[in-house]
Each structure stands twice: as structure tokens, then as C-alpha cells.
Design an enzyme around this catalytic site. Structure first.
Site, PDB file in Angstrom:
ATOM      1  N   ARG A 294      37.571  37.262  46.673  1.00  0.00           N
ATOM      2  CA  ARG A 294      36.741  37.407  45.471  1.00  0.00           C
ATOM      3  C   ARG A 294      37.402  38.315  44.443  1.00  0.00           C
ATOM      4  NH1 ARG A 294      30.509  36.826  47.910  1.00  0.00           N
ATOM      5  NH2 ARG A 294      30.791  34.585  48.157  1.00  0.00           N
ATOM      6  N   TYR A 434      33.644  29.180  41.343  1.00  0.00           N
ATOM      7  CA  TYR A 434      34.103  29.065  42.747  1.00  0.00           C
ATOM      8  C   TYR A 434      34.162  30.406  43.460  1.00  0.00           C
ATOM      9  CZ  TYR A 434      39.192  29.319  41.229  1.00  0.00           C
ATOM     10  OH  TYR A 434      40.422  29.645  40.731  1.00  0.00           O
ATOM     11  N   GLU A 435      34.356  30.328  44.748  1.00  0.00           N
ATOM     12  CA  GLU A 435      34.318  31.525  45.620  1.00  0.00           C
ATOM     13  C   GLU A 435      32.959  32.219  45.519  1.00  0.00           C
ATOM     14  OE1 GLU A 435      37.203  31.638  47.349  1.00  0.00           O
ATOM     15  OE2 GLU A 435      36.235  33.082  48.662  1.00  0.00           O
ATOM     16  N   GLY A 436      31.905  31.408  45.368  1.00  0.00           N
ATOM     17  CA  GLY A 436      30.546  31.916  45.170  1.00  0.00           C
ATOM     18  C   GLY A 436      30.248  32.047  43.697  1.00  0.00           C
TER      19      GLY A 436
END
Lengths: 592, 592
Positions: A294, A434-436
Site C-alpha cells: 500500500r 487498486y490495492e484496496g
């Protein structure tokens, strides 16, 4: 065509003057004197500026092509990937046991910024591999590590992370991909994964897919997910490539941006996979390296903002249009450059203040990760866990905003493809997703991280700000007024928001969650306020020591801009938070 | 694929319940009862929903092609254009003397919203023609009007506006295109124009270019620019088409969005042109219709936000992911819809509150234009001149933001092309740039409009808000607290900002101009606060009269959201403004 110049002086200022890495006592940092980091950064800069950046518009216009199951990357990508690999750039912070250089994560963060600014879609191939490397390194068996890691360190083989399926993105508890035990101890993996970055491409000999799937006896939900290594080509015991595995790329997504990166539909049709770690503990294994992954996305957002700002500035310095309202700046020219117009300045200063503040924040975060890992410092780990959703969410939102601002500097030219600004906007957009998604980041922050370990880490953050203010106030009246007072006010807003969550969130969690997004931004501003205050201190010391006046004075002026023009946003976020859940939740679903 | 449903009920609510058009006394409004507007809007809605919207992604993916000097529009555009033309939709508010329907501008604004939401790139072909129609109508000779207007009203012929050249965009004083008088009273036009929307295409028989150029004896700068009619095909006296004129499309811009609209490089090589109005007064002629043109762009920004919001909402209602934190909403389903999550609600409410507030603002603006023209009301003209840069700048910024928010609602799907949200983002982006960048709008607002006629119009605006508050307070405690108090506070912020400009801007104009962008946003929020207060009143009256409960209660709830969560932004903008010019102008150009 856009250009890129790596901001080496800014990076050196952060590493040595602000973060003062030489005196941190973090193992490995002691070897990083100014000359060493300069040598690394200058070398990386050459590659970024001369090789990767020119390929960025190529990747955007050509995109990737799926031909008979094989993904062709854009012209020039393969040769550039060879150069990155041959230069050892993929191995910077990897474990020397597997061929890595063992450098701190902070160094690979600075290099990663350059590569991302120069060509984000390209750099993702390496980034994904590094993520998969990390997961295997943390959770693989010694045999798995020996088999896969050396070639992933060198990026001779690529790596991917397979989480998403059509019916599940954020909610991984809904995963359907199945893993059935085979007699030889391996598993047969069947299912479809989507949005798999670098899922298939022509720049590596093999691709090591990390796939989340369910064992037959798996409990429902996220507690029943296991993690598997599923190589494109099975690997023989001697390390040579064996049979082609039963998996294939079923299609490429047509996307808004990062066209140079292959976003694949991956079909697993009874593919051979190997369990990593324990059964049903796949989520833990996949998320161990979440902080790094993140932070890496936050870095991408900042990096797109940084290169967009550079190009906006270059345009503004050349473009002649209108006259300064105060006095004509270039009487011998048909018009002044647009740099004379206050609103163009406002726009550029927002870009500059956000970018440089974000860079400091993400480098500080990388240092905390190094401290957490290399010093086994639980406090640093707690703090970076708290800050990770802020780095990811706030910096990608602001990175995108910066790209939009930079595009605006160019007027109509910003909308045309040839100037490249619109690509930065399109590429940066994915970092918020992306990546949450950034909404999920804010939920992680407010719903999980604030209360983690009894709220110890957020208290630690407040202490850190308080201590910083206490230690530095009263020495310089201007610094107190321009930096410490606004920082204190912003920090009070953050504490008031936290207090509101504590008091009202207990009764109704929606009271807290309705303000989560604003809280993430409020938190981000306080962090950038802290960063700018630290940079201002370092700049003042640098000036006293006879440093580069123009550079250091610009840091001070940009810091003052941030504190005066950006930081007051904390009050707005607090007001939104304190309005509570009622305005947000009032409407019935049908009434929207 | 995205869908579009025209918000007819919202439109009717605005026209009849909020703006109460039947009682305004504006000529032509008296014929617009509910049934009449309903019939018009429902008919337009069918065309927008069934014909234009399905072509939107087609236009985006195909784009326009330049083939041997001819621009081919995307598949289906020509047939759709015929339908728009045959339905009389291009003639709505045009002068009946030239075949128009003579309807108020407000009606064509509502229809324009639908067409823009459905397919912005497509609707621009008609929009540009309408702009050229307006300029000829206002400044052309009786012969010119008779020759060109009827076929432009019907869009049998297209029209364009040729302002920009490579060296000049905002600063039209730098125009180089030349106009040399010929013996027959016409002119020979030579020069290159860029970014000419609809400059060449295959949907019309002729294209009437309006071109800004300099006569040989022209004074330097903007005072030496004249306006010319330069038809693609010269027109014979009997109205038939004559010789092909010496002009050509030299290329198409490759752009971030609005791919379905041809953005042309136009080369004039001694083309025959005809002066409109007086020599050297071209800027005045071109800018007469500026209020309408800029309001039209504000409308586009809002319209993109509106359709993006619809699609985000549709997704959120279907997508199942995670569980409500308070109580499981759909125990029989694998997950709840994402509508249960407060942060998804926050995102959707921001979209909804901004879109509906913006719609009210732009419709009110259209009514002011009607009042100014049809009642020859100087006060209305002054007010709309003041508000025009706010409508254009604020509503396009917020329209773009709304598209980005809507894209975010979809997570990863928002980044893929198939869902269409990313197209709305890319298309909306141009509205912040063309027809004067939003920075230029803010300069127009602060540098020109505030002080216009001795500040009379801004004083008039403040009076209007004050009177509204005075007339409505004390009747309903909740309304006072939820609407009037926040509106009053926001209006005070706006006045404080104006006061700051007056006091400090006299000493140094940069003090005012450094805050111009924030002032435009501050002003926009006050306007939307006023609009939401008016909508809330109308909704309350509607409820008392037994109106649609769900609809009207949703208006009230959305209004409360706006006042609680959006309007507090005024304080931030004021703080930025009051920080003055120093932070903005501190850096030397070289120090950036």
C-alpha cells in the site's frame, strides 16, 4: 512529449537533511552516506530519464496485445526490462541469501519513485514480482524459497497476486476458486481471477502466480482462504522449466490508463499449485506485506503527481499569454509567460506543495518500515500500520488531484495526448482504486487501525506531534507562527475528530464510518503539516550551514504555502465528520 | 454499458415548483404549463435515452477519422443527427423569423442537459452551430441572417467558432490570421486555427465558420480583431451551394475525451470571408453570447456528473460486497449490497447533492438569461453576467469531481472501459478547460465582474440572499437551523472575501487575484446553498400539498446533506483567500 528529470536534490535533502538517515541507528543505514545514495540515485535517474520515460507514451498508445494466449508488451518494453534487470534494480532491497542487495526499503522507495514517475505501467511488472517475492519470502518453505526466490529477485521470472474474482473484490470472503489436494501433495486449482496485473507477458521466462483459493474443507468466508504458488511453467528440481501448467490468460481488460501493463483475466483449469504456509491462513500470508504494497501505491500516486508537476512547470515557463497585472514582465516579448499570473502560481504551488510534502511522508513511512523490520521495533510497526491507509488513500487522492491541476496549467494542450499530461491523469486514477479502494483505506483506518492495541498507535502519533512542537517552539518567532501554530491547530482538529468517533461511534458505528473518508484526509493533512515543518527546520539549518540558498529558501516558501493554503482543510474535514451519520444515512436506498 | 434515464421529475420540480415559471411574467413562460413541459421533456428523453446514449461509447471508441480532407463521424452519428434535426430539437429557442420555435432558453437548457448527459461529444455539433447562429443573429446584416440562419436553425448547415491559434488561446490579442479586403467587398482570410470543435464533419451540407482575424489596418491587440463568416461552401444568392471555399481541415487532435467530436486544425488559405458587424469589433461580437456559451459548458459539466451518478447508483444497488456493520441487510444473500456502507453513501450523497444543486443553479441562470432578453431586464443581465463565470467554473469543476466520485463507487470496474464511467470522467474534463479555462473564469469574476457597474451586481446578489433569508426565517425551526443558518454563514464568508479583495486588492491586485479561484468556489457554494434552500422550501410546500412523498423527502434530505457536508467548504476558501498573495507569489520563477 512529456519529459522527466529525477528530483535527486529533493531526494538527497529528504534522506540526509530531513530524515537524517545516518543517525537513525537502523541497520544498513550507516552505509548510506551522501556519496553512496547520490551514486545510486544518479544511476537510477539515468535509466528512468533516458530509457523508461520515453517508453511511457509508447506503452500508452500501443497497449498490450493478447495473441494466441501470449501477451505482447509494447515496443521497447522487453529491452528496457533487460536493462532494469541487468542493472540489478529489481534486487535492491531483496534478501542477499537469494541474490538481493540487502539495501534498505527506503532506498528502493526512492528508486521506485523515479521508475514510477518515468513509466508507471512498466514499473508495475517489477512491482508485482516484488510483492510476490515478499509473500513467498515471509511464508514459503525453505524449499519454495530456494526454488523461486532467486529468479524472482532478478526478475528473470515474474510474479503476480491473484485475489479478485468477478463476484468479489473488497470482500475476499466470497472467493470461489477451488484447490483440491492431489496425491503428490500439490493441489489442483480451478477458478477465474480478474484484474491480474502482469498476469501474462513476454518479458520473463516464467510467471509465479500467487493465488487465493478454497480447500474442500474450508470454513466459509475469509477464514477459509489458502494461498498457493501456481507457476506458469512447473519448475523441475534442478530449477529448469518443466511442463506448461493448466492456466491461461483469457483476456485483457480495456482500461482508462496504465495501458502498458497487462491487466489479465486468468483462468485456472486444474492447474498445479503448491500451498504456502498453513491451510486457511492465506489471507494472513497475502496481507503480511500489505503495508509495503500500500505504501508502494501511495508512492505511485505521488510519483505521477511529481512528473505531472514538472511538465506543467515546463509549459508555464515557456507559454506566453497575457500580461502581468502588476507590471509587464517581458516588454520585448509579445506576451509574458503565464508564470506571472497569480492563479497559475496558485495552481503550481498547490502541485509543488502537495508533491514535496507527499514525498517526505512516503519516505518517512519507508523509514518506519525499515525500522520495524531491521530493528524489530514494535512501536515503528504500530505507527506505520496506522499510517499506511493514510499514505495510500491520501497520497493517491492528492497525486491524482495534482495531475489534474497540472493538466489544467496547460489549458487546451493538457487535454491533447501529445503533451502527455492526460496520460498522467489516467494512469494516476488507478492508484485510488487498486490495492484496496481509498474508501476501504478509510474504513481500515477508522474501523481497525485507530483502536488497534488499545489505541496505542494513534496516541503515539499525537505524542510525536506534540513532542515535535514542544521541542521546536520558542526558538524562531516566524517558524512558530508559520509552521508550529497551524500544525498545532490541525492536530487539534484531528484529535477532536478522534474524540467524536470515540464518543458517538460506540453508540452507532455509522457515526464514525460516515466520517472515515474525511478523517483519512484530515490525518493526511496533519502528516504533511508535520513533514513540511520538519523540512522547514532542515532548510533553516541548511541555510545556516551555508547550503544551496535558492533550493532551501524555496523549501521554506513552499512549506509556508502548504501551511497557509492547504492545512486549513482540516477544519472542513472536522466539520463534515462532526455532522455525523444522519445526513449520510438519511435516505432509504429506494429514495436515491 | 452505461445507461441513461432522463431526470424528468427533477426537471419538472425545478421548472414548476422551485422556479415557478408560470408566475414569472417572462414572455413565453406563460405557455409553459406542466403538461407542455412534460410533453417536451418526455419526447426529448426518448431521443436521449434510446438514440443518443447508446452511441456514446461508440463515439468514444471509434472517434472521428480524417480521410482525404473529409472528417467521418462515428457509426450512427449521422442517422442520429437526422433524427435530432427532424424532431426540431435544434430549433427550440431559435428565432421564429428564421424557422425557430421561439421557446425560452430555459427549455432548451433542460433538453440540452439530456442530450449532453446522453452523448456530450455528439451534442456539441449542434451546440457549436447554435453558438454561431447566436453570433450571426446578434451581429449579422439582414442579408447575412436571411442567407445563413434558416439552415443553421435546422442544422442542415453546421457552424463553428474559430478563435484559437497555436500561439494564442486565452490571449486573443495575439491572433495572427489575416483578412485582406477584396474588390467585391468580401475578404481573403489566411491563417491557421486550432482546436476547432466540429470544424469539419460529414453530418451537414455546409459549415459556416465564424473566424476571428485582423484587417491590414488593425490596431494591435484585442482592439484590432474582426469577425468573419467563412463558409465551407460559398452560398449563391438563391441559397444553393456554390464553390468550395479555400479552407480545409489539416488534422484532428488526439484527445483525452469527447472522441466523437472532431477537434480540427483549420487552415484558411485565402478563403473568402464576409465581415460581421464593424471592423475591429470582432471580440465584442464573438463575446456577446458569452453568457449563454459559458452557461452551456457549465450545463455540460453538470450533465456528465448527472449521468455518472446514475450509473454509480445503479452499480451500488446491484453490487454485493461485505456486510452492513450495524445489522446484516440481506441475510439470504452472500453479501449485502454496497449501499449499506456509510462511505459508499457519503460518496453517493456528495454526487447527488452536487448534481441536483448544480442543476438548480444552471436552470436559474437560464431563467435569468430569459429574463434579461425577453424582459430586457438590466438587473437580470447584470446578475447573470456576474454568475456566469461561477456557473461555468464551479459547476464544471464539481461535475468532473462528481464523475470521479462516481467512478470510485465502482471500484475496479470504474477503471475499465466497459462500464463507461471512465468515459464520463474523460469527457467531463474538457469542460474545465474550453470556453475559457476555469482559472480564466475566476479572473473574469474577480478582476471584472465584481466591480462591474460599481459593484452593483454583487451587491444585488447579497441583497437577494439576505432578502431570501429574511422572508423565510422564523417559520420553521428546523428549516432555519438546517438551511438558513448555514446559508447565512456561507454568505458572510463570501462577503468577507469580497471585503478582503476590496481592502487589499487596491494596494496590490495580486492580493485579490491570488484568491480568485477560491472565490469562485466560495461563490458557487453560496449559490448552491441558496438553491438547496429554495428546493427545500418547494419540497416542504409540495409535501403540504400532498405531493410525491418519497421524492420530496429525498430532496429535503439531500439538501440537508449539502448544507451540512458541502457548504462548510466556504470557510476553507475564505481562509485560503485571506492568506493573501504572499504565499502564492513568494517564489521566484527560477526557484520553482
Amino acid at each position: 512529449m512529456p519529459v522527466y528529470t529525477a528530483p535527486v536534490q529533493d531526494m538527497q535533502f529528504l534522506l540526509h537533511d530531513v530524515l537524517d538517515i545516518g543517525s537513525t541507528g537502523i541497520p544498513g543505514y550507516d552505509e548510506l552516506d551522501r556519496d553512496t545514495t547520490s551514486a545510486i540515485l544518479e544511476e537510477a535517474a539515468k535509466l528512468a530519464e533516458n530509457v523508461l520515460a520515453p517508453l511511457n507514451p509508447v506503452g500508452d498508445s500501443e497497449g498490450c496485445r493478447l495473441e494466441n494466449g501470449v501477451v505482447r508488451t509494447p515496443t521497447g518494453f522487453k529491452a528496457a526490462f533487460d536493462q532494469v534487470r541487468d542493472g540489478g534494480w529489481t534486487a535492491l532491497d531483496c534478501d542477499p541469501e537469494y541474490g538481493g542487495q540487502g539495501l534498505p526499503y527506503l532506498v528502493s522507495t526512492a528508486v521506485g519513485e523515479m521508475f514510477s514517475s518515468a513509466n508507471m505501467a512498466f514499473n508495475m511488472y517489477q512491482g508485482l514480482t516484488h510483492g510476490a517475492y515478499n509473500a513467498i519470502h515471509a511464508h514459503g518453505s525453505p524449499e519454495q524459497k530456494a526454488m523461486y526466490l532467486p529468479k524472482m529477485v532478478s526478475c528473470k521470472w515474474g510474479g503476480t497476486m491473484n485475489l479478485t474474482e468477478p463476484q468479489c473484490g473488497t470482500d475476499l470472503g466470497l472467493i470461489r476458486t477451488k484447490a483440491v489436494p492431489a496425491e503428490d501433495g500439490s493441489y489442483r486449482i480451478t477458478g477465474q481471477k480478474i484484474w491480474i496485473s502482469a498476469g501474462e507477458h513476454d518479458m520473463v521466462e516464467n510467471i509465479i502466480h500467487l493465488v487465493l483459493a478454497r480447500l474442500p474443507d474450508a470454513p466459509a468466508g475469509v477464514k477459509g482462504i489458502s494461498l498457493f504458488i501456481v507457476p506458469k511453467f512447473l519448475v523441475n528440481e534442478d530449477g529448469s522449466l518443466g511442463a506448461r501448467n493448466q492456466l491461461s490468460c483469457g483476456g485483457l481488460e480495456s482500461k482508462m490508463g496504465i495501458h502498458g501493463n497487462a491487466t489479465c483475466v486468468m483462468n485456472y483449469d486444474g492447474a498445479t499449485g503448491f500451498l504456502i504456509g498453513e491451510p486457511h491462513k492465506g489471507m494472513r500470508a497475502m496481507f503480511t506485506m500489505m503495508n509495503e504494497a500500500r505504501l508502494g501505491v501511495g508512492l505511485q500516486g505521488m510519483a505521477q503527481g511529481a512528473v505531472a508537476y514538472q511538465n506543467a512547470l515546463g509549459f508555464a515557463r515557456e507559454r506566453q499569454q497575457g500580461r502581468a497585472v502588476t507590471r509587464t514582465a517581458s516588454p520585448d516579448q509579445p506576451a509574458d509567460t503565464i508564470m506571472v499570473h497569480p492563479d497559475v502560481r496558485r495552481n503550481l504551488m498547490d502541485q509543488k506543495a502537495l508533491t514535496e510534502g507527499a514525498r517526505a511522508f512516503v519516505y518517512w513511512g519507508a523509514m518506519l518500515i525499515d525500522r520495524a523490520h531491521r530493528n524489530e521495533d514494535a512501536q515503528a510497526l504500530g505507527l506505520i500500520s496506522l499510517l499506511t491507509p493514510v499514505i495510500k488513500g491520501f497520497l493517491t487522492d492528492k497525486g491524482f488531484d495534482t495531475c489534474v491541476l497540472a493538466q489544467q496549467t496547460l489549458g487546451g494542450s493538457g487535454f491533447t495526448r501529445e503533451w502527455g499530461l492526460e496520460q498522467f491523469v489516467r494512469d494516476a486514477r488507478i492508484t485510488m482504486i487498486y490495492e484496496g479502494t481509498n474508501g476501504v483505506q478509510s474504513l481500515d483506518l477508522v474501523g481497525r487501525k485507530l483502536a488497534q492495541d488499545g489505541g496505542k498507535h494513534v496516541m503515539g502519533f499525537f505524542d510525536l506531534v506534540k513532542t515535535f512542537i514542544a521541542e521546536n517552539k520558542g526558538k524562531d518567532e516566524a517558524f512558530d507562527a508559520q509552521f508550529l501554530e497551524p500544525l498545532k491547530a490541525a492536530s487539534k482538529d484531528l484529535q477532536a475528530a478522534g474524540m467524536f468517533f470515540m464518543q458517538s461511534g460506540i453508540k452507532d458505528p455509522n457515526e464514525a464510518l460516515s466520517g472515515s473518508y474525511d478523517f483519512m484526509h484530515l490525518f493526511g493533512h496533519v502528516c504533511l503539516g508535520l513533514m513540511w515543518s520538519r523540512m522547514a527546520l532542515a532548510a533553516t539549518s541548511g541555510l545556516e550551514a551555508g547550503g544551496d540558498k535558492a533550493f532551501l529558501n524555496a523549501k521554506l516558501a513552499t512549506g509556508r504555502y502548504y501551511m497557509a493554503r492547504q492545512l486549513p482543510a482540516t477544519a472542513l474535514h472536522l466539520a463534515r465528520i462532526q455532522s455525523g451519520a444522519a445526513p449520510v444515512m438519511a435516505l432509504d436506498e429506494a429514495a436515491f
